[in-house]
Scaffold this motif. Structure first.
Motif, PDB file in Angstrom:
ATOM      1  N   GLN A 258       0.702  -1.096   0.074  1.00 53.55           N
ATOM      2  CA  GLN A 258      -0.084   0.100   0.086  1.00 53.55           C
ATOM      3  C   GLN A 258       0.819   1.236   0.123  1.00 53.55           C
ATOM      4  N   VAL A 259       2.067   1.245   0.292  1.00 53.51           N
ATOM      5  CA  VAL A 259       2.975   2.285   0.628  1.00 53.51           C
ATOM      6  C   VAL A 259       4.545   1.765   0.043  1.00 53.51           C
ATOM      7  N   ALA A 260       4.959   2.467  -0.992  1.00 47.64           N
ATOM      8  CA  ALA A 260       6.239   2.297  -1.534  1.00 47.64           C
ATOM      9  C   ALA A 260       6.971   3.437  -2.021  1.00 47.64           C
ATOM     10  N   TRP A 261       8.335   3.384  -1.735  1.00 49.64           N
ATOM     11  CA  TRP A 261       9.200   4.366  -2.496  1.00 49.64           C
ATOM     12  C   TRP A 261       9.730   3.792  -3.732  1.00 49.64           C
ATOM     13  N   ASP A 262       9.933   4.411  -4.485  1.00 44.98           N
ATOM     14  CA  ASP A 262      10.725   4.079  -5.885  1.00 44.98           C
ATOM     15  C   ASP A 262      10.971   5.147  -6.944  1.00 44.98           C
ATOM     16  N   HIS A 263      11.639   4.952  -7.893  1.00 41.83           N
ATOM     17  CA  HIS A 263      11.820   5.722  -8.899  1.00 41.83           C
ATOM     18  C   HIS A 263      10.454   6.113  -9.724  1.00 41.83           C
ATOM     19  N   VAL A 264      10.391   7.389 -10.027  1.00 37.76           N
ATOM     20  CA  VAL A 264       9.135   7.725 -10.743  1.00 37.76           C
ATOM     21  C   VAL A 264       8.695   6.790 -11.898  1.00 37.76           C
ATOM     22  N   ALA A 265       9.672   6.432 -12.674  1.00 40.86           N
ATOM     23  CA  ALA A 265       9.424   5.484 -13.816  1.00 40.86           C
ATOM     24  C   ALA A 265       8.804   4.068 -13.321  1.00 40.86           C
ATOM     25  N   ARG A 266       9.038   3.757 -11.963  1.00 39.14           N
ATOM     26  CA  ARG A 266       8.883   2.383 -11.587  1.00 39.14           C
ATOM     27  C   ARG A 266       7.513   2.496 -10.785  1.00 39.14           C
ATOM     28  N   LEU A 267       7.135   3.758 -10.624  1.00 33.34           N
ATOM     29  CA  LEU A 267       5.840   3.894  -9.673  1.00 33.34           C
ATOM     30  C   LEU A 267       4.612   4.236 -10.605  1.00 33.34           C
ATOM     31  N   ALA A 268       4.913   4.627 -11.726  1.00 33.04           N
ATOM     32  CA  ALA A 268       3.887   5.724 -12.549  1.00 33.04           C
ATOM     33  C   ALA A 268       2.622   4.809 -12.999  1.00 33.04           C
ATOM     34  N   GLY A 269       3.167   3.219 -13.200  1.00 32.47           N
ATOM     35  CA  GLY A 269       1.877   2.479 -13.474  1.00 32.47           C
ATOM     36  C   GLY A 269       0.917   1.933 -12.763  1.00 32.47           C
ATOM     37  N   ALA A 270       1.265   2.175 -11.225  1.00 34.07           N
ATOM     38  CA  ALA A 270       0.494   1.446 -10.077  1.00 34.07           C
ATOM     39  C   ALA A 270      -0.836   2.144 -10.284  1.00 34.07           C
ATOM     40  N   PRO A 271      -1.337   3.509 -10.523  1.00 35.06           N
ATOM     41  CA  PRO A 271      -2.529   3.892 -10.436  1.00 35.06           C
ATOM     42  C   PRO A 271      -3.365   3.725 -12.003  1.00 35.06           C
ATOM     43  N   ALA A 272      -2.940   3.070 -12.787  1.00 33.40           N
ATOM     44  CA  ALA A 272      -3.380   2.829 -14.158  1.00 33.40           C
ATOM     45  C   ALA A 272      -4.956   2.306 -14.034  1.00 33.40           C
ATOM     46  N   SER A 273      -5.109   1.297 -13.372  1.00 34.39           N
ATOM     47  CA  SER A 273      -6.520   0.727 -13.155  1.00 34.39           C
ATOM     48  C   SER A 273      -7.402   1.070 -12.016  1.00 34.39           C
ATOM     49  N   ALA A 274      -6.910   1.815 -11.199  1.00 36.70           N
ATOM     50  CA  ALA A 274      -7.573   2.438 -10.141  1.00 36.70           C
ATOM     51  C   ALA A 274      -7.008   3.837  -9.911  1.00 36.70           C
ATOM     52  N   PRO A 275      -7.234   4.914 -10.560  1.00 41.09           N
ATOM     53  CA  PRO A 275      -6.598   6.238 -10.722  1.00 41.09           C
ATOM     54  C   PRO A 275      -7.087   6.969  -9.437  1.00 41.09           C
ATOM     55  N   ASN A 276      -8.265   6.747  -8.884  1.00 38.07           N
ATOM     56  CA  ASN A 276      -8.658   7.436  -7.566  1.00 38.07           C
ATOM     57  C   ASN A 276      -8.181   6.822  -6.271  1.00 38.07           C
ATOM     58  N   ASP A 277      -7.385   5.807  -6.459  1.00 37.65           N
ATOM     59  CA  ASP A 277      -7.063   5.023  -5.177  1.00 37.65           C
ATOM     60  C   ASP A 277      -5.667   5.453  -4.511  1.00 37.65           C
ATOM     61  N   PHE A 278      -4.798   6.241  -5.288  1.00 38.15           N
ATOM     62  CA  PHE A 278      -3.266   6.370  -5.132  1.00 38.15           C
ATOM     63  C   PHE A 278      -3.202   8.044  -5.001  1.00 38.15           C
ATOM     64  N   VAL A 279      -2.233   8.478  -4.189  1.00 39.49           N
ATOM     65  CA  VAL A 279      -1.494   9.582  -4.212  1.00 39.49           C
ATOM     66  C   VAL A 279      -0.094   9.659  -4.204  1.00 39.49           C
ATOM     67  N   MET A 280       0.587  10.540  -4.535  1.00 41.61           N
ATOM     68  CA  MET A 280       2.029  10.258  -4.618  1.00 41.61           C
ATOM     69  C   MET A 280       2.584  11.533  -3.887  1.00 41.61           C
ATOM     70  N   VAL A 281       3.455  11.082  -2.879  1.00 45.33           N
ATOM     71  CA  VAL A 281       4.012  12.223  -2.040  1.00 45.33           C
ATOM     72  C   VAL A 281       5.663  12.296  -1.873  1.00 45.33           C
ATOM     73  N   PRO A 282       6.109  13.245  -1.502  1.00 49.92           N
ATOM     74  CA  PRO A 282       7.481  13.409  -1.266  1.00 49.92           C
ATOM     75  C   PRO A 282       8.116  12.573  -0.098  1.00 49.92           C
ATOM     76  N   ALA A 283       9.384  12.145  -0.482  1.00 52.95           N
ATOM     77  CA  ALA A 283       9.827  11.210   0.801  1.00 52.95           C
ATOM     78  C   ALA A 283       9.866  11.887   2.207  1.00 52.95           C
ATOM     79  N   PRO A 284      10.090  11.234   3.243  1.00 56.91           N
ATOM     80  CA  PRO A 284      10.223  11.666   4.617  1.00 56.91           C
ATOM     81  C   PRO A 284      11.751  12.593   4.675  1.00 56.91           C
ATOM     82  N   SER A 285      11.472  13.262   5.585  1.00 57.18           N
ATOM     83  CA  SER A 285      12.640  13.984   6.225  1.00 57.18           C
ATOM     84  C   SER A 285      13.357  13.522   7.578  1.00 57.18           C
ATOM     85  N   GLY A 286      14.575  13.770   7.810  1.00 60.11           N
ATOM     86  CA  GLY A 286      15.285  13.086   8.796  1.00 60.11           C
ATOM     87  C   GLY A 286      15.953  14.402   9.604  1.00 60.11           C
TER      88      GLY A 286
END
Length: 434
Positions: A258-286
């Motif tokens: 349900q939550v994953a970090w990756d390269h933008v090109a390796r995340l772009a296909g995730a919402p294809a079949s369910a476009p309203n189910d996802f959000v994309m956010v920045p990485a956390p801060s330390g």
């Protein structure tokens, strides 16, 4: 959705990125025996990305044969051909750090071409990088990308109280992963730890800068020890199959993660079949800020390459805004030229644009290792081996860091590689592991 300005995509700092992405299958493929100009690239090695890019290339420059190679093989081929004065590749496409090892002696001067393309709106930093500290231009900026976090909206219910998903700290990220596992009865966070996954970039460009402020000069610092303690704890709440994941869009799309970090090109296909189910956010801060890694790819002509006028025409074709937007649509690499980002993007890419912009505003830029040549893969392996020893095998953190520091220093010494961001400029001297 209103058109998104190119400033949303990647700011000046991002243009300095380096590091291999999308490396999957090796082999050089065709050698241009069909009479077409050979375009040798370290990018788009993954089968689907390569196929999509070939379709773009067939429209933009049909007399071109696209040959993909993993970064180490790419570097070995270019070096061998230039040194033997038997160059077969008319144009090469690679990341900034990969091209840096050849400049200026093994690349042709493209100053004239850069002048012709000066109306493209390249940033000042891009143009300076393309000179490699000289007064001549050795590559034309091609495309750019970064890494972010994709979230299935189901996971938002488990955020820590008061946490903003767009401005998370790593402590909140860990607490979120814990709560999500507790409420789901299983882990639902994932990282790309498979053989071709980019987990090492998460460590190099996100954890190290965010926790230590550096990458190489802080590799075995007290802050690094604390970072690895954090990573050990975080990994407890990752989907166990994270050791096999390579492209996180697949487990995200299937619901395994349900939550994953990756390269933008390796995340772009995730919402294809369910476009309203996802959000994309920045990485956390330390403790040291929001560390993030960015990538710039360029187009160059090897010294002594055949058909150089045809090579320049190919570079011009790939520098057209409509072609670069096709690359964005198909492979999620953002344009290097100045252009309006249209409304008709795939949903995943559209979601990514806002997250990328937010990450740039507050982020601490980190670069992937540069100027290592054919040994770039060994540096990646050193970081992955560090992860394996500390996180998977539970070996002593300090001893592991001391051991791998020696390996990294040997690589740096062999390549005489200076430091890269976020580490301080070493003034051209070999970077020293700290």
């Amino acid at each position: 959705m209103a058109a998104i300005s190119r400033r949303v995509v990647l700011r000046a700092g991002l243009t300095m990125g380096a590091g291999g992405v999308l490396s999957a299958c090796g082999g050089f493929g065709t050698t241009g025996g069909d009479g077409k100009l050979v375009f040798l690239s370290s990018q788009f090695n993954a089968v689907q990305e390569g196929q999509r890019f070939r379709t773009i290339l067939a429209r933009a420059a049909p007399e071109t044969s696209f040959v993909a190679a993993e970064p180490a093989a790419f570097a070995a081929r270019v070096t061998a051909e230039v040194q033997a004065r038997k160059v077969t590749a008319g144009v090469v496409g690679a990341l900034y750090g990969e091209l840096a090892q050849f400049a200026p002696g093994q690349l042709e001067d493209l100053s004239g071409l850069a002048s012709r393309l000066s109306g493209g709106g390249y940033t000042k930093d891009m143009l300076e990088l393309a000179k490699f500290g000289t007064d001549k231009t050795y590559f034309i900026p091609w495309m750019q990308a970064t890494y972010i976090v994709a979230v299935n909206k189901k996971a938002l219910a488990h955020l820590p109280p008061g946490a903003d998903v767009d401005k998370l700290t790593y402590d909140q990220f860990l607490a979120w992963a814990k709560e999500a596992r507790a409420k789901n009865g299983r882990p639902v966070f994932g990282l790309p730890g498979g053989p071709k996954g980019l987990l090492h970039r998460f460590i190099q460009g996100y954890l190290y800068p965010s926790f230590t402020g550096g990458q190489i000069t802080t590799f075995r610092s007290d802050e690094a020890v604390g970072m690895w303690e954090y990573m050990r704890e975080l990994w407890k709440y990752m989907v166990p199959a994270s050791t096999t994941f390579e492209f996180m869009q697949e487990p995200l799309a299937s619901g395994q993660v349900q939550v994953a970090w990756d390269h933008v090109a390796r995340l772009a296909g995730a919402p294809a079949s369910a476009p309203n189910d996802f959000v994309m956010v920045p990485a956390p801060s330390g403790p040291k800020g929001l560390g993030y890694m960015s990538v710039l790819a360029g187009l160059a002509i090897p010294k002594g390459a055949p058909r150089q006028e045809d090579g320049k025409k190919l570079i011009e074709a790939l520098s057209k805004p409509d072609v670069q937007l096709d690359v964005l649509r198909q492979n999620a690499f953002f344009p290097a030229v100045k252009t309006q980002i249209p409304n008709d993007l795939p949903v995943g890419v559209r979601l990514e644009a806002g997250a990328v912009d937010s990450q740039q505003k507050e982020g601490l830029l980190a670069l992937a290792p540069a100027r290592l040549g054919t040994r770039d893969g060994e540096m990646s392996a050193a970081f992955r081996n560090t992860f394996t020893s500390i996180v998977l095998d539970k070996e002593d953190i300090r001893r592991t860091l001391d051991k791998q520091a020696k390996v990294i220093q040997q690589l740096l010494d062999a390549a005489k590689a200076p430091c890269w961001r976020p580490d301080p400029d070493s003034g051209g001297k070999t970077c020293r592991v700290g």
